[in-house]
Scaffold this active site. Structure first.
Site, PDB file in Angstrom:
ATOM      1  CB  CYS A 115      -0.947   0.006   1.190  1.00 30.75           C
ATOM      2  SG  CYS A 115      -2.145  -1.320   1.081  1.00 30.75           S
ATOM      3  CG  HIS A 262      -3.203   3.545   1.008  1.00 31.84           C
ATOM      4  ND1 HIS A 262      -3.579   3.048  -0.221  1.00 31.84           N
ATOM      5  CD2 HIS A 262      -3.350   2.523   1.899  1.00 31.84           C
ATOM      6  CE1 HIS A 262      -3.929   1.785  -0.077  1.00 31.84           C
ATOM      7  NE2 HIS A 262      -3.801   1.439   1.195  1.00 31.84           N
ATOM      8  CG  ASN A 292      -6.584  -0.798  -0.159  1.00 30.04           C
ATOM      9  OD1 ASN A 292      -5.764  -0.428  -0.991  1.00 30.04           O
ATOM     10  ND2 ASN A 292      -6.255  -1.125   1.081  1.00 30.04           N
TER      11      ASN A 292
HETATM   12  N1  COA Z   1     -19.467  -8.811   5.493  1.00 31.50           N
HETATM   13  C1  COA Z   1     -20.186  -9.076   6.593  1.00 31.50           C
HETATM   14  N2  COA Z   1     -19.624  -9.447   7.765  1.00 31.50           N
HETATM   15  C2  COA Z   1     -18.285  -9.503   7.810  1.00 31.50           C
HETATM   16  C3  COA Z   1     -17.477  -9.222   6.702  1.00 31.50           C
HETATM   17  C4  COA Z   1     -18.118  -8.860   5.512  1.00 31.50           C
HETATM   18  N3  COA Z   1     -17.429  -8.563   4.392  1.00 31.50           N
HETATM   19  N4  COA Z   1     -16.183  -9.372   7.044  1.00 31.50           N
HETATM   20  C5  COA Z   1     -16.171  -9.730   8.350  1.00 31.50           C
HETATM   21  N5  COA Z   1     -17.445  -9.818   8.819  1.00 31.50           N
HETATM   22  C6  COA Z   1     -17.902 -10.174  10.168  1.00 31.50           C
HETATM   23  C7  COA Z   1     -16.896 -10.983  10.912  1.00 31.50           C
HETATM   24  O1  COA Z   1     -17.016 -12.351  10.604  1.00 31.50           O
HETATM   25  C8  COA Z   1     -17.265 -10.671  12.346  1.00 31.50           C
HETATM   26  O2  COA Z   1     -18.371 -11.446  12.689  1.00 31.50           O
HETATM   27  P1  COA Z   1     -18.526 -12.060  14.189  1.00 31.50           P
HETATM   28  O3  COA Z   1     -18.573 -10.867  15.084  1.00 31.50           O
HETATM   29  O4  COA Z   1     -19.801 -12.832  14.104  1.00 31.50           O
HETATM   30  O5  COA Z   1     -17.307 -12.893  14.401  1.00 31.50           O
HETATM   31  C9  COA Z   1     -17.715  -9.226  12.306  1.00 31.50           C
HETATM   32  O6  COA Z   1     -18.045  -8.975  10.911  1.00 31.50           O
HETATM   33  C10 COA Z   1     -16.662  -8.254  12.756  1.00 31.50           C
HETATM   34  O7  COA Z   1     -15.437  -8.572  12.090  1.00 31.50           O
HETATM   35  P2  COA Z   1     -14.134  -7.753  12.321  1.00 31.50           P
HETATM   36  O8  COA Z   1     -13.072  -8.323  11.448  1.00 31.50           O
HETATM   37  O9  COA Z   1     -13.858  -7.660  13.778  1.00 31.50           O
HETATM   38  O10 COA Z   1     -14.588  -6.318  11.797  1.00 31.50           O
HETATM   39  P3  COA Z   1     -13.887  -4.941  11.918  1.00 31.50           P
HETATM   40  O11 COA Z   1     -14.763  -4.008  12.626  1.00 31.50           O
HETATM   41  O12 COA Z   1     -12.465  -5.045  12.378  1.00 31.50           O
HETATM   42  O13 COA Z   1     -13.828  -4.486  10.400  1.00 31.50           O
HETATM   43  C11 COA Z   1     -12.215  -4.268   8.650  1.00 31.50           C
HETATM   44  C12 COA Z   1     -13.060  -5.218   9.492  1.00 31.50           C
HETATM   45  C13 COA Z   1     -11.345  -5.126   7.741  1.00 31.50           C
HETATM   46  C14 COA Z   1     -13.153  -3.412   7.817  1.00 31.50           C
HETATM   47  C15 COA Z   1     -11.374  -3.353   9.568  1.00 31.50           C
HETATM   48  O14 COA Z   1     -10.704  -4.117  10.524  1.00 31.50           O
HETATM   49  C16 COA Z   1     -10.376  -2.549   8.802  1.00 31.50           C
HETATM   50  O15 COA Z   1     -10.724  -1.734   7.973  1.00 31.50           O
HETATM   51  N6  COA Z   1      -9.085  -2.731   9.099  1.00 31.50           N
HETATM   52  C17 COA Z   1      -8.021  -2.014   8.388  1.00 31.50           C
HETATM   53  C18 COA Z   1      -7.924  -2.584   7.047  1.00 31.50           C
HETATM   54  C19 COA Z   1      -6.994  -1.862   6.185  1.00 31.50           C
HETATM   55  O16 COA Z   1      -6.897  -0.666   6.255  1.00 31.50           O
HETATM   56  N7  COA Z   1      -6.324  -2.618   5.352  1.00 31.50           N
HETATM   57  C20 COA Z   1      -5.483  -2.123   4.379  1.00 31.50           C
HETATM   58  C21 COA Z   1      -4.250  -1.630   4.978  1.00 31.50           C
HETATM   59  S1  COA Z   1      -3.376  -0.883   3.790  1.00 31.50           S
END
Ligand code: COA
Length: 335
Positions: A115, A262, A292
């Site tokens: 990234c 980014h 992204n």
């Molecule tokens: N659709 C629906 N539900 C989803 C899902 C999707 N696409 N992806 C995950 N879930 C569910 C999970 O299974 C989990 O369910 P549970 O509570 O029953 O176990 C719940 O949603 C929460 O998951 P979690 O991973 O804890 O969510 P989050 O609040 O951390 O959000 C991201 C996930 C990825 C959006 C977030 O962590 C994020 O944006 N992180 C940074 C990512 C990033 O910037 N990456 C690039 C770096 S360059």
């Protein structure tokens, strides 16, 4: 010593629009979940029949950037190509661009910094121009994520986020003092390498081994992301990279005319905007449309912002990124 100035910008995204609701065909998810957590409404995924690849998209963006720079392919002295999704394991994508654009035997370097790849690529190009070694450098960021995502409920936390696309900039030698790239700042913290990574296939885990194991639970050949861990580090490192860039140039946050973060997650960009007390017209986001696009995200956003007339002569433009590695950095530009 010379300065480097952006003289041409271009981007290309595939035609195929994949809306959040379209993903329900492959996985349990919802438009509401995706928009609430990431801000993404849709992304572009290559239609495999279209012929687009990482390098093909990079070449399309490059042609636009070179033309807008008022140059021809023969004026380019060097290529720096950033991607985590090259068409081939080796060689890198830079040489493919060199061939596709029918360029002479100039050097081509690939940058693998995910990234923050475009930030690293710009910094590398800037050094070559500053020392006088090269005059015009083509800097590209391109990604084909859709070919390698796990499009199922198991992989949904990663696969809903990433999109395909490419952007390119021409960096040219300038003797105008105080204009162009003022500084760049690069960092990494390898102890978190596995928190956002694609581990196999690799030289630690060759393809025959994976095939022989034939393990349906093996997800090592899909990207893995520890989402909350990445989120937490991203907001801290983004801020640090911006502050470092401002301080190095004796500038304040009030001096920022345009921040191009980014496009990792709209929530991250909004956090940074709030922290630096920037009004909406001083931050450009397009993750809503493209997801992204990793090494392509900063350059696609910069190009769009410039095309929309949001960047004017003499503006202070700050580019910042954080991603897998972890790697992060910033580039401070006086337009
Ligand atoms: N659709 C629906 N539900 C989803 C899902 C999707 N696409 N992806 C995950 N879930 C569910 C999970 O299974 C989990 O369910 P549970 O509570 O029953 O176990 C719940 O949603 C929460 O998951 P979690 O991973 O804890 O969510 P989050 O609040 O951390 O959000 C991201 C996930 C990825 C959006 C977030 O962590 C994020 O944006 N992180 C940074 C990512 C990033 O910037 N990456 C690039 C770096 S360059």
């Amino acid at each position: 010593m010379y300065n480097s100035k952006i003289t041409g910008l271009g981007y290309y995204v595939p035609d195929n629009v994949v809306k959040n609701d379209d993903l329900k065909e492959f996985m349990e998810t919802s438009d509401e979940w995706i928009q609430e957590r990431t801000g993404i409404k849709e992304r572009r995924w290559i239609d495999p029949k279209s012929g687009d690849t990482t390098a093909v998209m990079g070449a399309k963006a490059s042609r636009i950037a070179i033309e807008r720079a008022g140059l021809t392919k023969d004026d380019i002295d060097f290529i720096v190509f950033a991607t985590l999704s090259p068409d081939m394991y080796f060689p890198g994508g830079g040489v493919q661009i060199q061939e596709m654009l029918e360029m002479p035997t100039i050097g081509a370097l690939d940058v693998r910094n995910q990234c923050s790849g475009f930030i690293y690529a710009m910094s590398v190009a800037d050094q070559f121009i500053k020392t006088g070694m090269y005059k015009n450098i083509l800097v590209i960021g391109a990604e084909n994520h859709s070919g390698g995502l796990e499009k199922s409920t198991r992989g949904r936390n990663v696969s809903v986020i990433f999109g395909d696309g490419a952007g390119a900039a021409v960096l040219s030698r300038s003797e105008e003092a105080g204009k162009g790239i003022l500084s760049s700042h690069l960092h990494s913290e390898g102890k978190h390498a596995k928190e956002l990574a694609l581990i196999g296939p690799s030289t630690k885990r060759w393809v025959p081994e994976i095939i022989e194991a034939n393990d349906p639970d093996d997800v090592s050949y899909y990207p893995y992301m520890n989402g909350q861990f990445v989120f937490k580090h991203a907001i801290g490192r983004f801020s640090e990279a911006i502050v470092e860039g401002l301080e190095a140039n004796k500038l304040q946050k009030e001096d920022i005319d345009m921040l191009i973060p980014h496009q990792a997650n709209l929530r991250i960009a909004q956090f940074i905007q709030k922290k630096f007390q920037l009004s909406d017209d001083k931050v450009y986001n397009n993750i809503m449309k493209y997801g992204n696009t990793t090494a392509a995200s900063v350059i696609i956003a910069l190009t769009e912002a410039w095309e929309k007339g949001k960047i004017k002569d003499n503006d202070l433009v700050v580019l910042a990124a954080f991603g897998s590695g972890f790697t992060w950095g910033s580039v401070i530009i006086r337009w």
